[in-house]
Design an enzyme around this catalytic site. Structure first.
Site, PDB file in Angstrom:
ATOM      1  N   ILE A  64      -9.111   7.668   8.197  1.00 47.49           N
ATOM      2  CA  ILE A  64     -10.461   8.106   7.870  1.00 47.49           C
ATOM      3  C   ILE A  64     -11.425   6.955   8.151  1.00 47.49           C
ATOM      4  O   ILE A  64     -11.106   5.788   7.898  1.00 47.49           O
ATOM      5  CB  ILE A  64     -10.575   8.533   6.389  1.00 47.49           C
ATOM      6  CG1 ILE A  64      -9.493   9.571   6.045  1.00 47.49           C
ATOM      7  CG2 ILE A  64     -11.962   9.095   6.092  1.00 47.49           C
ATOM      8  CD1 ILE A  64      -9.554  10.853   6.833  1.00 47.49           C
ATOM      9  N   TYR A  86       0.838  -1.204   0.000  1.00 46.63           N
ATOM     10  CA  TYR A  86       0.000   0.000   0.000  1.00 46.63           C
ATOM     11  C   TYR A  86       0.869   1.250   0.000  1.00 46.63           C
ATOM     12  O   TYR A  86       0.649   2.183  -0.781  1.00 46.63           O
ATOM     13  CB  TYR A  86      -0.920  -0.023   1.222  1.00 46.63           C
ATOM     14  CG  TYR A  86      -1.837   1.173   1.320  1.00 46.63           C
ATOM     15  CD1 TYR A  86      -2.984   1.248   0.535  1.00 46.63           C
ATOM     16  CD2 TYR A  86      -1.570   2.217   2.196  1.00 46.63           C
ATOM     17  CE1 TYR A  86      -3.838   2.332   0.620  1.00 46.63           C
ATOM     18  CE2 TYR A  86      -2.408   3.311   2.292  1.00 46.63           C
ATOM     19  CZ  TYR A  86      -3.544   3.367   1.498  1.00 46.63           C
ATOM     20  OH  TYR A  86      -4.380   4.464   1.585  1.00 46.63           O
ATOM     21  N   ALA A 102       4.000   1.619  -0.934  1.00 46.27           N
ATOM     22  CA  ALA A 102       4.704   1.754  -2.206  1.00 46.27           C
ATOM     23  C   ALA A 102       3.774   2.261  -3.307  1.00 46.27           C
ATOM     24  O   ALA A 102       4.147   3.121  -4.120  1.00 46.27           O
ATOM     25  CB  ALA A 102       5.305   0.409  -2.606  1.00 46.27           C
ATOM     26  N   SER A 103       2.547   1.740  -3.327  1.00 43.74           N
ATOM     27  CA  SER A 103       1.599   2.164  -4.369  1.00 43.74           C
ATOM     28  C   SER A 103       1.227   3.630  -4.217  1.00 43.74           C
ATOM     29  O   SER A 103       1.154   4.369  -5.200  1.00 43.74           O
ATOM     30  CB  SER A 103       0.348   1.285  -4.336  1.00 43.74           C
ATOM     31  OG  SER A 103      -0.430   1.514  -3.177  1.00 43.74           O
ATOM     32  N   LYS A 104       1.018   4.083  -2.997  1.00 46.05           N
ATOM     33  CA  LYS A 104       0.625   5.473  -2.785  1.00 46.05           C
ATOM     34  C   LYS A 104       1.799   6.431  -2.978  1.00 46.05           C
ATOM     35  O   LYS A 104       1.618   7.576  -3.398  1.00 46.05           O
ATOM     36  CB  LYS A 104       0.013   5.638  -1.392  1.00 46.05           C
ATOM     37  CG  LYS A 104      -1.340   4.935  -1.244  1.00 46.05           C
ATOM     38  CD  LYS A 104      -2.357   5.455  -2.246  1.00 46.05           C
ATOM     39  CE  LYS A 104      -3.750   4.877  -2.025  1.00 46.05           C
ATOM     40  NZ  LYS A 104      -4.758   5.420  -2.966  1.00 46.05           N
TER      41      LYS A 104
END
Length: 251
Positions: A189, A156, A158-160
């Site tokens: 959130i 996650y 790395a993707s963001k």
């Protein structure tokens, strides 16, 4: 006071069936936009479209998978056929999983990269010709995980991080052509994704403090309000920016 910043605007929102995507689609429709909302969950997506009844704008449900090149090409062209043009694209669709990095499988790595990063790329690539014609803009959803170490979320994060870098690259490349590209980085959130969080077995629970806001969790509606501003003409000089909304988590 109901704003009408998107009156007559044509918008495409991914991840529109729940969480931030759902709230964004409804917020922009409330402000007058005609929204095509995309999600793999067709049933929930249809419910969101029904919720828009009575708003000044509207939501058209378009089931689709952002990780499929053929699928993205089909629903972007379909959205343009439906709307006539495209002014704003909001890339919200994403997935998150937790676990020790040394136990992360290649299949799970590939799944998160395909949806979060490759899906955002495909959406941007297919939308850009239409946004160049309308002098429109893109809002990508990054994450505080792109800014600081977030434990147990290697794929996650790395993707963001890739989404954040992509946003800045597109802003520079297309600025003179009149297309803006910005990102919003939410922290914790209250969404279905964060509700699924569990500390991995044997992990140091103290690390959870690194990703927690100092007060309550944020709301999808609050992120949607931020997206609405960034995508509006009020933010016409904002380009290549990232807006962090995290309750002082990283402050």
């Amino acid at each position: 006071m109901v704003l009408e910043r998107f009156d007559g605007k044509h918008v495409l929102v991914t991840g529109g069936a729940s969480g931030i995507g759902r709230s964004t689609a409804l917020r922009l429709a409330e402000e007058g936009a005609t929204v095509v909302a995309v999600d793999v969950n067709a049933e929930a997506l249809a419910s969101v479209a029904d919720e828009a009844a009575g708003l000044s704008g509207s939501i058209v449900a378009q089931p689709g998978d952002v990780s499929s090149e053929d699928g993205v090409q089909a629903f972007v062209s379909g959205a343009v056929d439906t709307l006539g043009s495209l002014d704003v694209v909001v890339n919200v669709a994403g997935v998150l999983s937790f676990g020790h990095s040394h136990e992360l499988s290649l299949d799970e790595w590939n799944r998160l990269i395909a949806i979060n990063l490759t899906g955002t790329f495909l959406m941007c690539r297919e939308s850009l010709p239409h946004l160049l014609a309308s002098k429109g803009n893109i809002v990508n959803i990054a994450s505080t995980a792109a800014h600081a170490g977030q434990p147990w979320a290697l794929a996650y994060s790395a993707s963001k991080g890739g989404v954040l870098a992509m946003t800045r690259e597109l802003a520079v490349e297309y600025a003179k052509a009149g297309v803006r590209c910005n990102s919003v980085s939410p922290g914790a959130i209250d969404t279905p994704i964060t509700a699924s969080f569990q500390v991995p077995e044997g992990a140091n629970a103290k690390l959870i403090n690194r990703v927690m806001p100092l007060g309550a969790f944020g709301t999808p509606e609050g992120i949607a309000a931020t997206i609405a501003y960034v995508a509006s003409d009020e933010a016409s000089h904002m380009n290549g920016a990232d807006i962090r909304v995290d309750g002082a988590t990283l402050s």
